[in-house]
Motif scaffolding. Structure first.
Motif, PDB file in Angstrom:
ATOM      1  N   GLN A 166      25.751  17.661  12.684  1.00 27.36           N
ATOM      2  CA  GLN A 166      25.023  18.141  11.370  1.00 27.36           C
ATOM      3  C   GLN A 166      25.479  17.289  10.205  1.00 27.36           C
ATOM      4  N   LEU A 167      26.749  16.601  10.290  1.00 25.86           N
ATOM      5  CA  LEU A 167      27.264  15.918   9.224  1.00 25.86           C
ATOM      6  C   LEU A 167      26.566  14.208   9.314  1.00 25.86           C
ATOM      7  N   THR A 168      26.236  13.679  10.363  1.00 19.83           N
ATOM      8  CA  THR A 168      25.766  12.383  10.374  1.00 19.83           C
ATOM      9  C   THR A 168      24.170  12.503  10.510  1.00 19.83           C
ATOM     10  N   GLY A 169      23.450  13.395  11.131  1.00 21.70           N
ATOM     11  CA  GLY A 169      22.212  13.779  11.168  1.00 21.70           C
ATOM     12  C   GLY A 169      21.594  12.931  12.442  1.00 21.70           C
ATOM     13  N   THR A 170      22.591  12.888  13.153  1.00 16.66           N
ATOM     14  CA  THR A 170      21.994  12.438  14.731  1.00 16.66           C
ATOM     15  C   THR A 170      22.736  13.092  15.618  1.00 16.66           C
ATOM     16  N   VAL A 171      22.240  12.909  17.064  1.00 20.48           N
ATOM     17  CA  VAL A 171      22.938  13.677  18.181  1.00 20.48           C
ATOM     18  C   VAL A 171      24.215  12.941  18.384  1.00 20.48           C
ATOM     19  N   TRP A 172      25.109  13.642  19.139  1.00 22.90           N
ATOM     20  CA  TRP A 172      26.343  13.526  19.311  1.00 22.90           C
ATOM     21  C   TRP A 172      26.534  12.047  20.071  1.00 22.90           C
ATOM     22  N   ASP A 173      25.811  11.774  20.984  1.00 26.24           N
ATOM     23  CA  ASP A 173      25.855  10.797  21.961  1.00 26.24           C
ATOM     24  C   ASP A 173      25.742   9.496  20.910  1.00 26.24           C
ATOM     25  N   GLN A 174      24.717   9.425  19.955  1.00 24.93           N
ATOM     26  CA  GLN A 174      24.337   8.350  19.294  1.00 24.93           C
ATOM     27  C   GLN A 174      25.347   8.270  18.238  1.00 24.93           C
ATOM     28  N   ALA A 175      26.006   9.287  17.462  1.00 29.13           N
ATOM     29  CA  ALA A 175      26.969   9.229  16.416  1.00 29.13           C
ATOM     30  C   ALA A 175      28.235   8.701  17.199  1.00 29.13           C
ATOM     31  N   LEU A 176      28.544   9.007  18.474  1.00 32.14           N
ATOM     32  CA  LEU A 176      29.715   8.483  18.993  1.00 32.14           C
ATOM     33  C   LEU A 176      29.465   6.586  19.340  1.00 32.14           C
ATOM     34  N   ARG A 177      28.366   6.086  19.551  1.00 32.39           N
ATOM     35  CA  ARG A 177      28.053   4.748  19.602  1.00 32.39           C
ATOM     36  C   ARG A 177      28.141   4.174  18.145  1.00 32.39           C
ATOM     37  N   GLU A 178      27.807   4.904  17.293  1.00 34.98           N
ATOM     38  CA  GLU A 178      27.683   4.303  16.174  1.00 34.98           C
ATOM     39  C   GLU A 178      29.034   4.187  15.285  1.00 34.98           C
ATOM     40  N   GLN A 179      29.787   5.219  15.586  1.00 31.56           N
ATOM     41  CA  GLN A 179      31.099   5.533  15.020  1.00 31.56           C
ATOM     42  C   GLN A 179      32.113   4.723  15.813  1.00 31.56           C
ATOM     43  N   CYS A 181      31.820   3.319  19.335  1.00 33.26           N
ATOM     44  CA  CYS A 181      31.784   2.191  20.467  1.00 33.26           C
ATOM     45  C   CYS A 181      31.181   0.671  19.861  1.00 33.26           C
ATOM     46  N   GLU A 182      30.285   1.041  18.834  1.00 32.81           N
ATOM     47  CA  GLU A 182      29.856  -0.517  18.472  1.00 32.81           C
ATOM     48  C   GLU A 182      30.976  -1.172  17.737  1.00 32.81           C
ATOM     49  N   PRO A 183      31.416  -0.491  16.732  1.00 29.12           N
ATOM     50  CA  PRO A 183      32.827  -1.017  15.949  1.00 29.12           C
ATOM     51  C   PRO A 183      33.637  -1.590  16.880  1.00 29.12           C
ATOM     52  N   LEU A 184      34.009  -1.044  17.944  1.00 31.22           N
ATOM     53  CA  LEU A 184      35.009  -1.844  18.771  1.00 31.22           C
ATOM     54  C   LEU A 184      34.537  -2.601  19.834  1.00 31.22           C
ATOM     55  N   GLY A 185      33.349  -2.607  19.934  1.00 27.16           N
ATOM     56  CA  GLY A 185      32.408  -3.647  20.987  1.00 27.16           C
ATOM     57  C   GLY A 185      32.663  -3.171  22.080  1.00 27.16           C
ATOM     58  N   LEU A 186      32.493  -1.811  22.567  1.00 23.39           N
ATOM     59  CA  LEU A 186      32.877  -1.282  23.742  1.00 23.39           C
ATOM     60  C   LEU A 186      31.309  -1.162  24.750  1.00 23.39           C
ATOM     61  N   THR A 187      31.484  -2.111  25.529  1.00 29.25           N
ATOM     62  CA  THR A 187      30.237  -2.277  26.092  1.00 29.25           C
ATOM     63  C   THR A 187      30.070  -1.301  27.497  1.00 29.25           C
ATOM     64  N   HIS A 188      31.097  -0.813  27.805  1.00 28.61           N
ATOM     65  CA  HIS A 188      31.262  -0.107  29.015  1.00 28.61           C
ATOM     66  C   HIS A 188      31.496   1.385  28.764  1.00 28.61           C
ATOM     67  N   THR A 189      30.872   2.154  27.843  1.00 22.51           N
ATOM     68  CA  THR A 189      31.212   3.284  27.471  1.00 22.51           C
ATOM     69  C   THR A 189      30.071   4.019  27.210  1.00 22.51           C
ATOM     70  N   TRP A 190      29.815   5.084  28.086  1.00 19.41           N
ATOM     71  CA  TRP A 190      28.340   5.992  27.970  1.00 19.41           C
ATOM     72  C   TRP A 190      28.451   7.216  28.157  1.00 19.41           C
ATOM     73  N   THR A 191      27.562   8.070  27.904  1.00 19.43           N
ATOM     74  CA  THR A 191      27.517   9.513  28.215  1.00 19.43           C
ATOM     75  C   THR A 191      26.500   9.984  29.152  1.00 19.43           C
ATOM     76  N   LEU A 192      25.455   9.456  28.831  1.00 19.22           N
ATOM     77  CA  LEU A 192      24.014   9.994  29.533  1.00 19.22           C
ATOM     78  C   LEU A 192      24.204   9.216  31.187  1.00 19.22           C
ATOM     79  N   PRO A 193      23.765  10.026  32.080  1.00 22.90           N
ATOM     80  CA  PRO A 193      23.557   9.596  33.325  1.00 22.90           C
ATOM     81  C   PRO A 193      22.766   8.192  33.513  1.00 22.90           C
ATOM     82  N   GLU A 194      21.461   8.473  32.792  1.00 22.91           N
ATOM     83  CA  GLU A 194      20.739   7.301  32.846  1.00 22.91           C
ATOM     84  C   GLU A 194      21.087   5.918  32.352  1.00 22.91           C
TER      85      GLU A 194
END
Length: 343
Positions: A166-179, A181-194
């Motif tokens: 609600q606060l970010t305007g995006t789905v939780w999975d994408q917010a996780l990446r933006e908040q 994973c990307e700032p910390l450079g985490l290339t091997h952290t994901w949530t969805l099976p695909e």
């Protein structure tokens, strides 16, 4: 003193064999360096080997990531820990109207809301799955009045994930990446099976080492336990909680005790914001464990020493294994005696 990674690889393999663990991955940060090793197989049926880049389900360790996301929003002034949930989520309600009005973000992140925490409801794979989950919480009963005690609450962290949306305007999975994973450079952290399937991914096994029939949890419980990651990424996340400015301006705030635990003998004496808080042999230990379908994970951080340890496990007697691993590591790295589990 630098660690001997060949020694720890051998130790990991021996402990895994003793505890009938099919596969495990270990990473730790010590004395300014990250160490990684792995043992066993990702899947006893295929025999695919575990590598240090293999992804495991970290289960409820995810909750520390979700708490961090909300604290990032709080540091930006977009919300406070004492903001009522109902002010942010118009769809939120539980069976007790007084509880609906009283529950705050702090209650969610410290497991003190009192709402029934075991709603594992699959609301589909769509981007609306968290909203639909929150709507389904309307019939949840109180296990105690809001704020009166502590009871582990998966439901509360799914609600927290919906607040992030609600606060970010995006789905939780994408917010996780933006908040995070990307700032910390985490290339091997994901949530969805695909996404996870693009890497070597562990599957779960029971205590006897037999393959479990399902791979993972539904997307609707993502903020409570859906992250898959390699051990080094989990360690990098833990290090950020010991380093002001890496993510949060004041990560130490999350390690401040918010509530005393009713049972201080199993997993911690107090709870902070997302973290379980304990003391081993006079040293503060902040941690979180996670269990999914046949997989187990643990993240330990020792602020006094700057050491961070992540162990990821895909079956066998995983709790026994994690305790023996912590005992060996902390005795050698810091001469700390890890308390024995109660009988």
């Amino acid at each position: 003193m630098k660690a001997d990674i060949e020694h720890w690889a051998s130790c990991l393999a021996a402990l895994a064999a003793d505890s009938e663990v099919p596969g495990a991955s270990l990473a730790f940060w010590h004395d300014g360096e990250v160490y990684e090793c792995a043992t066993g197989v990702l899947n006893t049926t295929t025999g695919a080997p575990v590598g240090t880049d293999s992804l495991f389900q970290i289960g409820s360790v995810t909750k520390v990531w979700t708490a961090t996301q909300l604290m990032l929003l709080a540091e930006q002034g977009r919300v406070t820990l004492d903001t009522p949930v109902a002010e942010i989520l118009p769809e939120f309600r539980v069976s007790d109207p007084r509880a609906t009005a009283a529950i705050t973000l702090r209650h969610l992140l410290t497991h003190t809301s009192g709402i029934d925490g075991d709603l594992f409801l699959d609301t589909g794979r769509g981007d609306d799955c968290l909203r639909r989950y929150v709507e389904a919480c309307a019939d949840l009963e109180q296990t105690f009045p809001v704020g009166d005690s502590h009871s582990y609450c998966n439901s509360g962290f799914v609600i927290a994930g919906r607040i992030i949306e609600q606060l970010t305007g995006t789905v939780w999975d994408q917010a996780l990446r933006e908040q995070i994973c990307e700032p910390l450079g985490l290339t091997h952290t994901w949530t969805l099976p695909e996404d996870v399937l693009r890497f070597g991914a562990a599957v779960g096994h029971d205590e006897r080492g037999a393959l479990v029939p399902r791979w993972g949890l539904p997307r609707s419980v993502g903020p409570a336990g859906l992250i898959c990651a390699r051990a080094a990424d989990v360690v990098a996340f833990g290090r950020a909680h010991l380093t002001p400015g890496a993510l949060l301006a004041d990560p130490a705030f999350l390690r401040q005790a918010q509530v005393e635990l009713p049972n201080p003998h199993c997993g911690g004496r107090q709870w902070g914001i997302g973290w379980s808080l304990d003391e081993w042999d006079g040293h503060q230990v902040v941690s979180h464990t996670g269990d999914t379908i046949g997989q187990h994970a643990v993240l330990w951080a020792l602020p006094e020493h700057g050491t961070v340890i992540a162990a990821l496990i895909n079956g066998g007697r995983s709790v026994e294994f994690q305790h023996r691993l912590a005992t060996e590591l902390l005795r050698e790295l810091h001469a700390i005696d890890v308390p024995a589990p109660i009988a």
